[in-house]
Design an enzyme around this catalytic site. Sequence first.
Site, PDB file in Angstrom:
ATOM      1  N   LYS A 151       0.823  -1.202   0.000  1.00 28.08           N
ATOM      2  CA  LYS A 151       0.000   0.000   0.000  1.00 28.08           C
ATOM      3  C   LYS A 151       0.863   1.260   0.000  1.00 28.08           C
ATOM      4  O   LYS A 151       0.384   2.363  -0.221  1.00 28.08           O
ATOM      5  CB  LYS A 151      -0.870   0.008   1.277  1.00 28.08           C
ATOM      6  CG  LYS A 151      -1.847  -1.158   1.351  1.00 28.08           C
ATOM      7  CD  LYS A 151      -2.628  -1.159   2.653  1.00 28.08           C
ATOM      8  CE  LYS A 151      -2.040  -2.223   3.536  1.00 28.08           C
ATOM      9  NZ  LYS A 151      -2.806  -2.540   4.733  1.00 28.08           N
ATOM     10  N   GLY A 152       2.137   1.077   0.290  1.00 29.15           N
ATOM     11  CA  GLY A 152       3.025   2.222   0.532  1.00 29.15           C
ATOM     12  C   GLY A 152       3.098   3.248  -0.581  1.00 29.15           C
ATOM     13  O   GLY A 152       3.269   4.441  -0.320  1.00 29.15           O
ATOM     14  N   GLU A 204       7.252   2.584  -6.590  1.00 30.63           N
ATOM     15  CA  GLU A 204       7.502   2.097  -5.231  1.00 30.63           C
ATOM     16  C   GLU A 204       7.680   3.280  -4.291  1.00 30.63           C
ATOM     17  O   GLU A 204       8.181   4.330  -4.705  1.00 30.63           O
ATOM     18  CB  GLU A 204       8.776   1.219  -5.288  1.00 30.63           C
ATOM     19  CG  GLU A 204       9.294   0.702  -3.981  1.00 30.63           C
ATOM     20  CD  GLU A 204       8.399  -0.330  -3.327  1.00 30.63           C
ATOM     21  OE1 GLU A 204       7.184  -0.069  -3.197  1.00 30.63           O
ATOM     22  OE2 GLU A 204       8.923  -1.366  -2.901  1.00 30.63           O
ATOM     23  N   ASP A 205       7.267   3.109  -3.052  1.00 31.13           N
ATOM     24  CA  ASP A 205       7.445   4.201  -2.086  1.00 31.13           C
ATOM     25  C   ASP A 205       8.918   4.409  -1.744  1.00 31.13           C
ATOM     26  O   ASP A 205       9.450   5.503  -1.862  1.00 31.13           O
ATOM     27  CB  ASP A 205       6.614   3.953  -0.817  1.00 31.13           C
ATOM     28  CG  ASP A 205       6.783   2.560  -0.225  1.00 31.13           C
ATOM     29  OD1 ASP A 205       7.487   1.714  -0.819  1.00 31.13           O
ATOM     30  OD2 ASP A 205       6.190   2.289   0.837  1.00 31.13           O
ATOM     31  N   ASP A 244      14.942   0.105  -0.115  1.00 32.40           N
ATOM     32  CA  ASP A 244      15.803  -0.015   1.063  1.00 32.40           C
ATOM     33  C   ASP A 244      16.915  -1.017   0.723  1.00 32.40           C
ATOM     34  O   ASP A 244      17.874  -0.678   0.050  1.00 32.40           O
ATOM     35  CB  ASP A 244      14.906  -0.456   2.217  1.00 32.40           C
ATOM     36  CG  ASP A 244      15.601  -0.491   3.556  1.00 32.40           C
ATOM     37  OD1 ASP A 244      16.589   0.221   3.730  1.00 32.40           O
ATOM     38  OD2 ASP A 244      15.145  -1.237   4.436  1.00 32.40           O
ATOM     39  N   LYS A 257      17.157   4.595  -0.099  1.00 33.23           N
ATOM     40  CA  LYS A 257      18.179   4.562   0.962  1.00 33.23           C
ATOM     41  C   LYS A 257      19.358   3.750   0.435  1.00 33.23           C
ATOM     42  O   LYS A 257      19.498   2.567   0.765  1.00 33.23           O
ATOM     43  CB  LYS A 257      17.611   3.858   2.200  1.00 33.23           C
ATOM     44  CG  LYS A 257      16.619   4.649   3.010  1.00 33.23           C
ATOM     45  CD  LYS A 257      16.442   4.034   4.387  1.00 33.23           C
ATOM     46  CE  LYS A 257      15.046   3.542   4.583  1.00 33.23           C
ATOM     47  NZ  LYS A 257      14.797   2.991   5.940  1.00 33.23           N
ATOM     48  N   PHE A 301      14.245   5.730   9.512  1.00 32.24           N
ATOM     49  CA  PHE A 301      12.957   5.138   9.182  1.00 32.24           C
ATOM     50  C   PHE A 301      11.954   6.245   8.858  1.00 32.24           C
ATOM     51  O   PHE A 301      11.616   7.071   9.699  1.00 32.24           O
ATOM     52  CB  PHE A 301      12.444   4.226  10.292  1.00 32.24           C
ATOM     53  CG  PHE A 301      11.435   3.257   9.768  1.00 32.24           C
ATOM     54  CD1 PHE A 301      11.850   2.088   9.133  1.00 32.24           C
ATOM     55  CD2 PHE A 301      10.081   3.530   9.853  1.00 32.24           C
ATOM     56  CE1 PHE A 301      10.918   1.209   8.581  1.00 32.24           C
ATOM     57  CE2 PHE A 301       9.144   2.650   9.313  1.00 32.24           C
ATOM     58  CZ  PHE A 301       9.572   1.492   8.682  1.00 32.24           C
ATOM     59  N   ASP A 331       4.405   3.573   6.092  1.00 30.60           N
ATOM     60  CA  ASP A 331       3.905   3.242   7.420  1.00 30.60           C
ATOM     61  C   ASP A 331       4.980   2.675   8.330  1.00 30.60           C
ATOM     62  O   ASP A 331       6.041   2.244   7.893  1.00 30.60           O
ATOM     63  CB  ASP A 331       2.809   2.183   7.304  1.00 30.60           C
ATOM     64  CG  ASP A 331       3.390   0.791   6.994  1.00 30.60           C
ATOM     65  OD1 ASP A 331       4.229   0.699   6.069  1.00 30.60           O
ATOM     66  OD2 ASP A 331       3.041  -0.184   7.685  1.00 30.60           O
ATOM     67  N   ARG A 358       0.434   6.451   7.460  1.00 29.67           N
ATOM     68  CA  ARG A 358       0.376   6.551   5.999  1.00 29.67           C
ATOM     69  C   ARG A 358      -0.293   7.849   5.541  1.00 29.67           C
ATOM     70  O   ARG A 358       0.010   8.360   4.478  1.00 29.67           O
ATOM     71  CB  ARG A 358      -0.417   5.379   5.401  1.00 29.67           C
ATOM     72  CG  ARG A 358       0.259   4.024   5.524  1.00 29.67           C
ATOM     73  CD  ARG A 358      -0.463   3.028   4.618  1.00 29.67           C
ATOM     74  NE  ARG A 358      -0.152   1.641   4.939  1.00 29.67           N
ATOM     75  CZ  ARG A 358       0.901   0.974   4.486  1.00 29.67           C
ATOM     76  NH1 ARG A 358       1.781   1.576   3.730  1.00 29.67           N
ATOM     77  NH2 ARG A 358       1.097  -0.289   4.806  1.00 29.67           N
TER      78      ARG A 358
HETATM   79  P1  IMP Z   1      13.465  -3.571   0.604  1.00 27.59           P
HETATM   80  O1  IMP Z   1      13.101  -4.898   0.065  1.00 27.59           O
HETATM   81  O2  IMP Z   1      14.386  -3.708   1.784  1.00 27.59           O
HETATM   82  O3  IMP Z   1      14.037  -2.626  -0.426  1.00 27.59           O
HETATM   83  O4  IMP Z   1      12.170  -2.982   1.242  1.00 27.59           O
HETATM   84  C1  IMP Z   1      11.338  -2.143   0.595  1.00 27.59           C
HETATM   85  C2  IMP Z   1      10.037  -1.959   1.369  1.00 27.59           C
HETATM   86  O5  IMP Z   1      10.244  -1.901   2.769  1.00 27.59           O
HETATM   87  C3  IMP Z   1       9.435  -0.640   1.006  1.00 27.59           C
HETATM   88  O6  IMP Z   1       8.581  -0.762  -0.099  1.00 27.59           O
HETATM   89  C4  IMP Z   1       8.688  -0.279   2.257  1.00 27.59           C
HETATM   90  O7  IMP Z   1       7.411  -0.870   2.237  1.00 27.59           O
HETATM   91  C5  IMP Z   1       9.499  -0.871   3.373  1.00 27.59           C
HETATM   92  N1  IMP Z   1      10.425   0.122   3.951  1.00 27.59           N
HETATM   93  C6  IMP Z   1      11.766   0.183   3.851  1.00 27.59           C
HETATM   94  N2  IMP Z   1      12.274   1.245   4.488  1.00 27.59           N
HETATM   95  C7  IMP Z   1      11.205   1.905   4.987  1.00 27.59           C
HETATM   96  C8  IMP Z   1      11.071   3.122   5.732  1.00 27.59           C
HETATM   97  O8  IMP Z   1      12.025   3.855   6.067  1.00 27.59           O
HETATM   98  N3  IMP Z   1       9.800   3.461   6.058  1.00 27.59           N
HETATM   99  C9  IMP Z   1       8.712   2.738   5.710  1.00 27.59           C
HETATM  100  N4  IMP Z   1       8.789   1.609   5.013  1.00 27.59           N
HETATM  101  C10 IMP Z   1      10.038   1.189   4.659  1.00 27.59           C
HETATM  102 MG    MG Z   2       6.589  -0.681  -0.350  1.00 22.39          MG
END
Ligand code: IMP
Ligand code: MG
Length: 180
Positions: free
Chosen positions: A42-43, A98-99, A102, A130, A151, A158, A164
Site C-alpha cells: 500500500k506504501g 515504489e514508495d 531499502d 536509501k 525510518f 507506514d 500513511r
Molecule cells: P526492501 O526490500 O528492503 O528494499 O524494502 C522495501 C520496502 O520496505 C518498502 O517498499 C517499504 O514498504 C518498506 N520500507 C523500507 N524502508 C522503509 C522506511 O524507512 N519506512 C517505511 N517503510 C520502509
Molecule cells: Mg513498499
Amino acid sequence: MKSDLAYLLISKEKLRAKAKQLGEKISKDYEGKELVLIGTLKGAIVFYADLARNISIPLVMDFIAVTSYGGSTVTNGTVRILKDLDYDIEGKHVIIVEDIVDTGLTLSHLKETLMLRKPASIKICCCLDKPSRRRTNLKPDYCGFEIPDEFAVGYGMDYNEKYRNLPEVYVLKPEIYMYK
Ligand code: IMP
Ligand code: MG
C-alpha cells in the site's frame, strides 16, 4: 501521532515538485509507447496518485501487493505476491512505482517475477531511496530523493500500518520502532 515523529524530512512542496518533474520526464521518455504504471500496495499509493496525475501520455493503472516488512522494520528477503495484477503486461512497457527502496530485495524479486510475463521493458520509479542499505545491485531508474538510513513514515509509508495518511515525509523516532 505527531509526538512519535523526530523531524520533517521532505515537505509537501518538495514532494509536489518532484512528482511533477518525474511525471514530465516519464511522459517524454514513454511518448508513443504503451505504458503500464504498476503501484506497489500500500506504501506507494500516495506517490502513485501524485505521479500519475503528472504524466500526460495515456497509461494503464494497475497495482500489486507483495509482502515486505509486515510489522517489523527489517526485511527477511522473501517476497510473496498477495494481490496480483489485473492486467496482462506482455509486450507492454512497465514502470513499477515504489514508495521506498531499502535493501532492494523486494523490488529485485518483483522485477524478476514480472519479467517472466514478457513485458517490453520494466523500469523502477521510487519516491525515496536509501542507497546505504542496499543488498542487491538494484538501481531505480527514476528516483525522487535519496535519504539517509532513517525510518521514514507518511506520504503513504507506514510503521505497523500507522502514519500513511501524513501528507509529508517524517523520520520516525527510533524509540517507537526499536523497543517493540
Ligand atoms: P526492501 O526490500 O528492503 O528494499 O524494502 C522495501 C520496502 O520496505 C518498502 O517498499 C517499504 O514498504 C518498506 N520500507 C523500507 N524502508 C522503509 C522506511 O524507512 N519506512 C517505511 N517503510 C520502509
Ligand atoms: Mg513498499
